[in-house]
Enzyme design. Structure first.
Site, PDB file in Angstrom:
ATOM      1  N   TYR A 275       0.886  -1.091   0.024  1.00  0.00           N
ATOM      2  CA  TYR A 275      -0.078  -0.047   0.151  1.00  0.00           C
ATOM      3  C   TYR A 275       0.903   1.331  -0.074  1.00  0.00           C
ATOM      4  O   TYR A 275       0.269   2.371  -0.265  1.00  0.00           O
ATOM      5  CB  TYR A 275      -0.921  -0.108   1.044  1.00  0.00           C
ATOM      6  CG  TYR A 275      -2.269  -1.034   0.662  1.00  0.00           C
ATOM      7  CD1 TYR A 275      -3.102  -0.370  -0.054  1.00  0.00           C
ATOM      8  CD2 TYR A 275      -2.252  -2.336   1.111  1.00  0.00           C
ATOM      9  CE1 TYR A 275      -4.464  -0.982  -0.359  1.00  0.00           C
ATOM     10  CE2 TYR A 275      -3.532  -2.893   0.736  1.00  0.00           C
ATOM     11  CZ  TYR A 275      -4.318  -2.371  -0.261  1.00  0.00           C
ATOM     12  OH  TYR A 275      -5.457  -3.025  -0.499  1.00  0.00           O
ATOM     13  N   HIS A 432      -5.308  -2.688   6.781  1.00  0.00           N
ATOM     14  CA  HIS A 432      -4.693  -3.725   5.945  1.00  0.00           C
ATOM     15  C   HIS A 432      -3.918  -4.510   6.546  1.00  0.00           C
ATOM     16  O   HIS A 432      -2.955  -5.399   6.158  1.00  0.00           O
ATOM     17  CB  HIS A 432      -4.269  -3.255   4.710  1.00  0.00           C
ATOM     18  CG  HIS A 432      -5.012  -2.405   3.810  1.00  0.00           C
ATOM     19  ND1 HIS A 432      -5.828  -3.382   3.008  1.00  0.00           N
ATOM     20  CD2 HIS A 432      -5.311  -1.217   3.335  1.00  0.00           C
ATOM     21  CE1 HIS A 432      -6.648  -2.628   2.175  1.00  0.00           C
ATOM     22  NE2 HIS A 432      -6.036  -1.382   2.583  1.00  0.00           N
TER      23      HIS A 432
END
Lengths: 749, 749
Positions: A275, A432
């Site tokens: 990410y 996440h």
């Protein structure tokens, strides 16, 4: 979704901002990423700088093909991977490229293409309801999630900036009134739960609004981008559809808050490399725009140059071949060959003192951005300035203050071969994150030896749940048992509870790579299982008598209660041998019922009676042997991922698990050897056996643990760790088996 | 083992041979592979021919390191992969290289090394009993099987030839009397069951005896090598430890018989590419020696140049990356980068008219033999003579007369991408054959799309059953269900009986690649299941509306009895989707009890109710969809290999199976599409869906089958096969759904 009306309160901060705004640097177009002066410089170099020219030719071919195809603006529909989604995505990418080509080549056709595409969107946009797909916590209009709408605006802003002067004032007025302004409002004031977070989503949102704000010379939009919405009406504790927090108590928002909070002082982004890579493009592109337009902000110096540090952090978070370590939710295979990293490397080169080692990465990437940073890189390569980019062992702190644990990368390079250990002792990593405190992965060059599974998702592949997260991501990939770390009583760390997990990070105990032959990381985790303390110490040790450095792994557990502890190792390849007998069942059952165990087939079982259990396997031409110290009645399982997977979403990879039952204290010690090789062409197996004759705990008390490794050739290695005192100047004195050991610092070897 | 005394009967043939012997060409040393004149030529080129020089440098470095290490001749012990075995193997390889270096560089140290090594073996050899490992049908003395002893002698003969003049007559006498002569006798008259076969084993044995025979100028040995033992005392029907025949009634033996029988007129070797590769070295090296010493024999012209053809056959039996198709027992990954193929390509280049396309392969191999053929190749490359080696579609007949079926390879190349179908309709393939009539494998460049499993063995990896065949080779890899072909009533072809299987081959019905857009292979198998006829037709069809050629597969079964038919497809990668519902079980059970079924886990089941069953998967960046015509109540299984595998010897690869129950006639029709791509770096999924809207049998009777393929874009393809008349000039007339089809030849498209 209700569009909330937000009142702007003129705070002192905003007033200050307006002052800054008055210094908005360039008042011409283009000025966002390309600048008038920059374009002039680039044009003067065209045809002379091979890598830039090649990238230009490639881009031109792509855009020309799109122009030949004609403009297609479908009604929004479906998920990523679906045709409407992919077309809109393609459109914004081509828009940006066409804008750049217009500037660099001066060919009107690119101006016309951008203009007509934008007019097309301006015609459709006011008619659009929310996107028909309803699963996102923040739906977009062009796409199923506002995130993708923000992506669109980041790129389209650049296109518009490039072609601004070409478009008639009347058309500009249409495009701004019907498209850009309502678009920017929708993804910000219209979507506060998306815009006002600390998250990669809101970074995209902030940047989109900031980029168009700069193009439109709209200080209010820029203000909104940098500092977020002043009022958002969001309740603290609200969560998104991935289970991540939308708002935490007292949380700041906007671009700068997204720089402050998720980045550690070392440039590590708390969600993980995958990410971080995704966020790099908006972070660095907007930084470049701010540098061009608000140089007083000195954005590249912000937080002690954290943006530039983050590029180096990312480049270090890779295997030998440039693929990112799949920490947290991460699709394996993503690498520094992605567009985001091409842009990041180019920008870092231009704005971080033209570090010649970045040119080596850029040369591997084989393309550059079509702007001044790309030209700088291409010129550097043309002039043969590049130096090797050496990935060294590095300990990256996590947390905005650098005090939320971290990720240690320990590398050992011999000639062309590199072994890499990645130990994760970080914070939860936002939505996440995985429940995998003190988990590790290990690499032989670019081969996963003991793997991190990554996510359970096929990004942008529509057949697989619309390209979104699959339910096995929560039920398997995030669970502790999916990782190479300890599981207590078949439950995940923090009970698999996101709120609890978000409160804690592991603590570094020791990171010492000063001796290249004994590189150590050690960390403590005292909150994953209340009442249980865990210390894991891993050392990559180069020792005579061993072909390659071996990995020593020591885990000490101490609990107030009696527990079962499982320690899995997810290997890949073909099992070669074990030094103990095991049973294989006639039918396969799952290893457990929940917390990820329901996804594991129990492929083999053993009750261990040996002092050292050895498991050897062959993977991609190398042999590996894990030797573990075991106690009588320790259990052992061969497992295979894939049970309770009705859509075959999981990879059916193998693993094995050591289990200790009914214990308060437990110590797992093992050594992983990387040895030998085998080629199916030569059919020669070299050094295919373990070199370890015996592995033994020779001492263990509350303050020390001592491990002895005897090699078959007779080399004896003793490693002693001071487990409670990590001071580097502390003197230690210990007698083991009548032999006296004296040393200074936390370990003896 | 009893050493049999064999009397030599002077037959007319032997007399003729002696005449030929008198013409033994060169009476000097070296003369075997290197020749005095050849050495002179090579020496004059040293330093001028880069590839030759590089190979020389590499060889010198290797031999010098061995000389520095010193001579080690351990007592024979253990299997391949074990240290004694590997040392003796290394010794013979280095011996040969040292001999060559002695000739090319004239440095005495290489002569001394060879001499001393041979004296060392000469000292040990007379003391050796049979090798202690007892599992081979023909044990060696240095190695566990006589095969490896023969390997040793093939190489050592070359070394001796090179250093012959350097060694004193007294030492030569020792080496010949105590080593070479008894060695040659032991592997021939002492091991008739090994020497007097038609098999790659005996080829090595014949060549070993022939090579030393030439060096020693011993016509009796050469006679034995070429024509085998006149009397061997072997019983017809005797088998080896792999279950292969040692002697069939009336079988000839010796080198020429081994050329006559296993090679088809097209150069296909009946055991398959993997063993053909293995046999290439002795075949071609001895041919070279015969050419140097008995040029009257014109060995390269023998059987219409079959030796040279066999090199081309082998090069065609490869994937894009040079790896051999794993037909029969074959370890995957073996390729034309192996030493045997370096030698084969060099020799074929020199003796088959210097075909410049072979230089392209040699350049990829990156090394050459250090002799005149290698020099010829290196000179060709130096002079930039190479032309592309184009692998075209090819139908290779099997059987010494070319009438035992064959292997069809159909290739379709688009730009850089190549799709390859391999359909096997060959004979049993001796002891290394699999029960897989009409099985196929399919490749996308070098990626296995629908795989052939290969063998179950880890060649030379001692941990895995001494590097020998594993029991799963017989219980799984050889069984029919392990292959992409039809299984009747869960039993293998020919009942898995080797004798029966060896009696039959499939029959070609049609091979037509004249139209590059419709390439067809069709074959009949009427003996695999008595009372059942099978016709399989596969066509690789390039059709508008499809991104890449698709593979049409038609199987028609007709039986006298009611049966169950299974058709498996072993894919690799990740399942994407199906267009039908299926169930996945809570516990895994095996699909069956025997004939390979006991090794399959039943991972999913469905009773089909759709007309077309679609299965899509993703593998290495490409999507694949198999669309099959199904009838109500057809069953479907997802399977995974790996049940009843107590030592984890098998690869746990997936597959799916279509099942038709209680039928006398059955028709399986499917189309495999290769489509789109996905990259984890760009995260873009292109063309990820099947293009087929409908697949239908529009006509079927005793003489014709008609298939209609409707694409989503509206393209309709009709393919009609005349199933009983394959004459190319036959006119056909057929009315289907009121539409008249008229054509000439076996198929309409």
């Amino acid at each position: 979704m209700k569009i909330k009306k937000v009142k702007y309160i003129k705070t002192l901060q905003a007033a200050l901002l307006l002052l800054l705004m008055s210094s908005l640097h360039a008042q011409e177009h283009p000025s966002l990423i390309l600048t008038k002066q920059g374009v002039k410089e680039i044009r003067s170099q065209l045809g002379k700088v091979p890598l830039f020219d090649a990238s230009l030719v490639e881009t031109k071919a792509e855009v020309d093909a799109e122009i030949a195809l004609g403009i297609i603006i479908p009604l929004p529909k479906g998920f990523s991977g679906g045709s409407a989604h992919e077309r809109h995505k393609n459109n914004y990418q081509v828009l940006e490229k066409a804008g750049v080509l217009y500037q660099l080549l001066g060919d009107e056709k690119y101006g016309i293409y951008v203009r007509d595409m934008l007019l097309g969107y301006a015609k459709m946009y006011p008619t659009l309801p929310l996107h028909p797909e309803k699963i996102s916590y923040a739906r977009g209009k062009l796409f199923w999630q506002a995130l993708n709408d923000a992506n669109w605006l980041v790129y389209a802003s650049q296109a518009y900036d490039c072609v601004y002067d070409f478009i008639s004032p009347a058309n500009r007025s249409i495009i701004e009134k019907d498209l850009f302004r309502p678009f920017a409002d929708f993804i910000s004031v219209g979507s506060p739960q998306f815009f006002n977070r600390v998250h990669n989503h809101s970074t995209w949102g902030n940047v989109a609004v900031g980029m168009i704000g700069i193009v439109l010379r709209d200080n209010q939009l820029i203000d909104r981008a940098l500092y977020g919405l002043k009022e958002d009406g969001l309740a603290a504790g609200m969560k998104d559809n991935d289970g991540g927090f939308v708002k935490k108590e007292g949380q700041k928002a906007g671009f700068l808050a997204n720089l402050d909070e998720p980045f550690s002082p070392d440039g590590y982004y708390t969600e993980g490399a995958y990410y971080q890579r995704y966020a790099m493009y908006p972070f660095l592109t907007f930084a470049q725009a701010l540098q061009n337009n608000k140089p007083d902000l000195k954005i590249f110096d912000y937080k002690n140059k954290v943006l530039l540090k983050s590029v180096y952090a990312l480049l270090n978070l890779t295997k030998t071949n440039g693929e990112f370590f799949p920490l947290n939710d991460a699709q394996k295979g993503m690498s520094y060959y992605s567009n985001e990293l091409v842009s990041a490397v180019d920008i870092a080169y231009l704005y971080a003192g033209k570090d010649p080692s970045l040119l080596t990465i850029a040369k591997q990437q084989g393309r550059v951005q079509l702007n001044n940073s790309g030209m700088a890189v291409a010129l550097g390569i043309k002039n043969n300035l590049e130096k090797p980019f050496v990935k060294k062992s590095i300990d990256l702190s996590d947390g905005s203050d650098g005090k939320q644990g971290g990720v240690a990368i320990i590398r050992s390079k011999m000639k062309e071969d590199e072994l890499t250990l990645v130990l994760k002792y970080a914070s939860q990593g936002l939505s996440h994150g995985h429940y995998d405190k003190l988990s590790f992965s290990f690499y032989n060059n670019s081969t996963d030896v003991l793997q991190d599974y990554g996510l359970s998702r096929f990004v942008n592949i529509e057949q697989k749940g619309g390209g979104n997260y699959l339910k096995e991501n929560a039920s398997w990939a995030k669970q502790t048992i999916a990782h190479n770390t300890v599981v207590q009583n078949e439950t995940s760390h923090f009970g698999g509870n996101f709120e609890t997990g978000s409160k804690f990070a592991s603590e570094k105990y020791l990171y010492d790579v000063s001796n290249p032959k004994v590189q150590i990381i050690s960390a403590n985790e005292n909150n994953a299982y209340p009442g249980t303390t865990i210390q894991r110490t891993m050392a990559l040790i180069a020792q005579d008598g061993f072909e390659k450095p071996f990995l020593l792994d020591i885990i000490q557990l101490d609990s107030k209660t009696v527990n079962q502890f499982d320690l899995p190792f997810y290997y890949l390849g073909q099992l070669m041998s074990t030094n103990f007998a095991y049973e294989t069942p006639n039918n396969l059952e799952t290893l457990g019922k929940a917390n990820g165990y329901q996804h594991l087939w129990k492929a083999g079982t053993a009750i261990l009676t040996v002092d050292n259990a050895k498991v050897s396997w062959l993977n991609e031409g190398s042999f590996y042997t894990l030797t573990s110290i075991t106690q009588p009645n320790d259990e052992f399982f061969f497992v295979r991922i894939g049970a309770n997977d009705p859509n075959f979403n999981l990879r059916n990879d193998p693993g094995f698990i050591f289990r200790k039952k009914n214990v308060q204290k437990a110590t797992f010690v093992s050594v992983l050897e990387t040895h030998g090789n085998y080629s199916p062409v030569s059919e020669v197996a070299l050094n295919s056996y373990s070199c370890i004759a015996n592995l033994k705990i020779i001492y263990e008390d509350a303050n020390y643990i001592g491990i002895q490794i005897k090699s078959i050739s007779g080399v004896e290695t003793v490693f002693i760790l001071s487990t409670e005192n990590n001071k580097s100047n502390q003197k230690h004195h210990l007698i083991i088996d009548s032999k006296t050991y004296e040393w200074t610092g936390p370990y003896y070897k």
